[in-house]
Design an enzyme around this catalytic site. Structure first.
Site, mmCIF file in Angstrom:
data_model
loop_
_atom_site.group_PDB
_atom_site.id
_atom_site.type_symbol
_atom_site.label_atom_id
_atom_site.label_comp_id
_atom_site.label_asym_id
_atom_site.label_seq_id
_atom_site.Cartn_x
_atom_site.Cartn_y
_atom_site.Cartn_z
ATOM 1 N N THR A 197 0.851 -1.196 0.000
ATOM 2 C CA THR A 197 0.000 0.000 0.000
ATOM 3 C C THR A 197 0.875 1.229 0.000
ATOM 4 O OG1 THR A 197 -1.657 -1.101 1.380
ATOM 5 C CG2 THR A 197 -1.707 1.287 1.380
ATOM 6 N N ARG A 225 -12.238 -9.654 -1.876
ATOM 7 C CA ARG A 225 -11.752 -9.209 -0.565
ATOM 8 C C ARG A 225 -11.325 -7.722 -0.616
ATOM 9 N NH1 ARG A 225 -6.726 -6.785 1.288
ATOM 10 N NH2 ARG A 225 -6.564 -7.214 3.503
ATOM 11 N N GLY A 227 -9.483 -4.684 1.851
ATOM 12 C CA GLY A 227 -8.761 -4.390 3.089
ATOM 13 C C GLY A 227 -9.182 -3.039 3.636
ATOM 14 N N ASP A 228 -8.273 -2.425 4.367
ATOM 15 C CA ASP A 228 -8.551 -1.146 5.017
ATOM 16 C C ASP A 228 -8.419 0.043 4.067
ATOM 17 O OD1 ASP A 228 -5.765 -1.868 4.901
ATOM 18 O OD2 ASP A 228 -5.337 -0.085 6.102
ATOM 19 N N THR A 248 -0.814 0.999 6.653
ATOM 20 C CA THR A 248 -0.378 -0.022 5.714
ATOM 21 C C THR A 248 -0.251 -1.338 6.473
ATOM 22 O OG1 THR A 248 1.359 -0.640 4.125
ATOM 23 C CG2 THR A 248 2.069 0.524 6.092
ATOM 24 N N GLY A 249 -0.277 -2.442 5.726
ATOM 25 C CA GLY A 249 -0.158 -3.736 6.393
ATOM 26 C C GLY A 249 -1.465 -4.498 6.324
ATOM 27 N N GLY A 251 -4.855 -5.341 6.397
ATOM 28 C CA GLY A 251 -6.006 -4.453 6.486
ATOM 29 C C GLY A 251 -7.077 -4.899 7.455
HETATM 30 N N1 GLY Z 1 -3.443 -2.558 3.686
HETATM 31 C C1 GLY Z 1 -3.839 -3.093 2.475
HETATM 32 C C2 GLY Z 1 -4.736 -4.218 2.568
HETATM 33 O O1 GLY Z 1 -4.812 -4.905 3.570
HETATM 34 O O2 GLY Z 1 -5.426 -4.464 1.602
#
Ligand code: GLY
Length: 339
Positions: A197, A225, A227-228, A248-249, A251
């Site tokens: 990210t 799917r 994420g955040d 980042t990381g 999500g």
């Molecule tokens: N931080 C990006 C994701 O988990 O998609």
């Protein structure tokens, strides 16, 4: 001693930085400033600084900054990134300005600059979020070209490799002696960086804040799917009175604690950006437990209205880029909690 009315009068003149030993000049506010996640942030910051350094708006800076990363073929952002488990690259992005306007796209395919589509959602629709085929239809109607749905050579190779085992779990790997997760940067065989990210937050010369966040998400994720990163409050949050934060990381774990919103609210309570990011990371570890937290990586970065910046992550290996002058664009290693 100053009475309250006189003190407020001085404050309105910008002379509110008062100490009982006498007056001192107001502390310098470091602005403009832009920070962004991972090594690729250096290039993204440079593009953002092209806007900020000329007195441009933070919103334009954070869009143009992360567009550089989206266009690059050497990281896990944009159409050059790893696909989902069915072989499709699906992109998520969001953007937020100083007026709490925000826009987001998710599960978007074959569009090179999801961050710009997110901005159009913000500016041209009554909505915050468009997803999937609806987001793509909107993008095409807005004139964004539909790119060929072909994987980059690197992504094709990674996907074929992944298909051999089709393992669906975060893989903690060891890279250059550093423990990192599959969603944290690792050097690929071809020497490129594997990111998940780019999140960017900035304050312009007028003191206004904005932020952007864009990703292909977790490599080889389940189809559909999210994420955040496209979720306002999780992957990104901006409050023009207080500060801005991005994540980042992994999500899922950021979403569970509304991570970026939490960081901004902690700054509202008086923590500086680094302290606020640390508390948010601690919250994830508390919710998830230490053993399971060791299997993942999450990093937060933040700035406040004073132009202070900071970042924190779960485990070693996260870094971010900071830029506040033509000759000041540098990497900072994220402090971490678990070793
Ligand atoms: N931080 C990006 C994701 O988990 O998609």
């Amino acid at each position: 001693m100053l009475d309250r009315r006189r003190f407020l009068g001085l404050s309105s003149l910008g002379l509110g930085s008062f100490s009982f030993s006498g007056f001192r000049s107001a502390p310098d506010i470091r602005k403009p400033i832009v920070i962004s996640t991972w090594n690729e942030g250096i290039h993204a910051n440079k593009a953002a600084w092209n806007v900020l350094g000329k007195g441009g708006r933070a919103l334009d800076a954070v869009e143009q900054g992360v567009m550089v990363t989206e266009a690059s073929q050497n990281c896990c952002v944009g159409l050059g990134a790893n696909p989902d488990r069915d072989g499709y690259v699906t992109l998520d992005a969001c953007i937020m300005d100083e007026y709490a306007n925000c826009g987001s796209v998710a599960f978007l395919e074959r569009i090179k600059h999801p961050i710009s589509v997110a901005r159009r959602v913000m500016e041209k629709t009554p909505h915050v979020m468009l997803v999937g085929s609806g987001a793509q239809q909107f993008a095409v109607e807005e004139g964004f070209p539909l790119e060929p749905g072909k994987l980059s050579d690197d992504a094709e190779r990674s996907y074929r490799n992944w298909l051999k085992k089709s393992e669906y779990k975060p893989v903690v790997n060891i890279e250059n002696g550093q423990k990192q997760t599959a969603y944290a940067p690792a050097k690929l065989e071809n020497g490129n960086w594997n990111h998940d990210t780019i999140g960017m937050v900035a304050m312009d010369a007028a003191g206004n804040l904005s932020g952007s966040c864009t990703t292909s998400g977790m490599g080889f994720k389940m189809r559909g799917r999210l994420g955040d990163s496209p979720i306002i409050g999780a992957g990104l949050f901006v409050d023009n009175e207080i500060g801005a934060a991005t994540a980042t990381g992994q999500g899922e774990d950021v979403i569970r604690i509304c991570g970026s919103h939490l960081v901004v609210e902690l700054m509202r309570q008086g923590l500086n950006p680094e302290q606020a990011c640390k508390k948010a990371v601690e919250r994830i570890i508390k919710v998830k437990g230490i053993a399971k937290s060791k299997e993942i990586q999450v990093g937060f970065i933040a700035i406040n209205k004073q132009g202070e910046y900071g970042g924190y992550c779960i485990q070693k290996g996260f870094n971010f880029a900071v830029c506040y002058a033509d000759d000041q664009n540098f990497m900072v290693d994220g402090k971490y909690i678990l070793s």
